[in-house]
Design a protein around this motif. Structure first.
Motif, PDB file in Angstrom:
ATOM      1  N   GLY A 161       0.552  -1.300   0.303  1.00  0.00           N
ATOM      2  CA  GLY A 161      -0.286   0.009   0.040  1.00  0.00           C
ATOM      3  C   GLY A 161       0.299   1.466  -0.060  1.00  0.00           C
ATOM      4  N   ARG A 174      -0.156   3.211  -3.167  1.00  0.00           N
ATOM      5  CA  ARG A 174      -1.500   3.910  -2.838  1.00  0.00           C
ATOM      6  C   ARG A 174      -1.059   4.734  -1.036  1.00  0.00           C
ATOM      7  N   GLU A 184      -1.276   7.530   0.215  1.00  0.00           N
ATOM      8  CA  GLU A 184      -2.181   8.379   1.238  1.00  0.00           C
ATOM      9  C   GLU A 184      -3.009   7.639   1.172  1.00  0.00           C
ATOM     10  N   LEU A 185      -3.433   6.200   0.749  1.00  0.00           N
ATOM     11  CA  LEU A 185      -3.938   5.858   1.631  1.00  0.00           C
ATOM     12  C   LEU A 185      -3.928   5.132   2.729  1.00  0.00           C
TER      13      LEU A 185
END
Length: 91
Positions: free
Chosen positions: A51, A55, A57-58
């Motif tokens: 992650g 991603r 930011e998530l």
């Protein structure tokens, strides 16, 4: 003759009886639970690594939420390590 064969199957020294005894002992061990928790932790760590690459930011938001839940003081059971450290600090 049939009774002799049935008695041999349930004899405590027979292969089937030993296999059944091994399975019963194996089912009642805590090692399986510990191994499952270790696998889950490894999978979560891999998800966080993947992650953070794909991603970030998530993943950062999820990690911040996890940190806030871990720091929450309304826990049911106190962390024993914190209690021990509190006693050590008083010394």
């Amino acid at each position: 003759m049939e009774n002799e064969e049935e008695n041999e199957e349930f004899d405590s020294g027979s292969t089937e009886a030993l296999a059944e005894e091994y399975e019963m002992k194996r089912r009642n061990r805590a090692d399986d639970i510990i191994a499952a928790q270790a696998v889950i932790c490894i999978l979560i760590a891999l998800l966080f690594i993947a992650g953070s690459i794909f991603r970030p930011e998530l993943t950062g938001e999820v990690f911040a939420q996890l940190k806030s839940l871990a720091a929450d003081s309304s826990e049911v059971i106190s962390n024993p390590i914190d209690i021990i450290l509190g006693y050590i600090d008083k010394l």
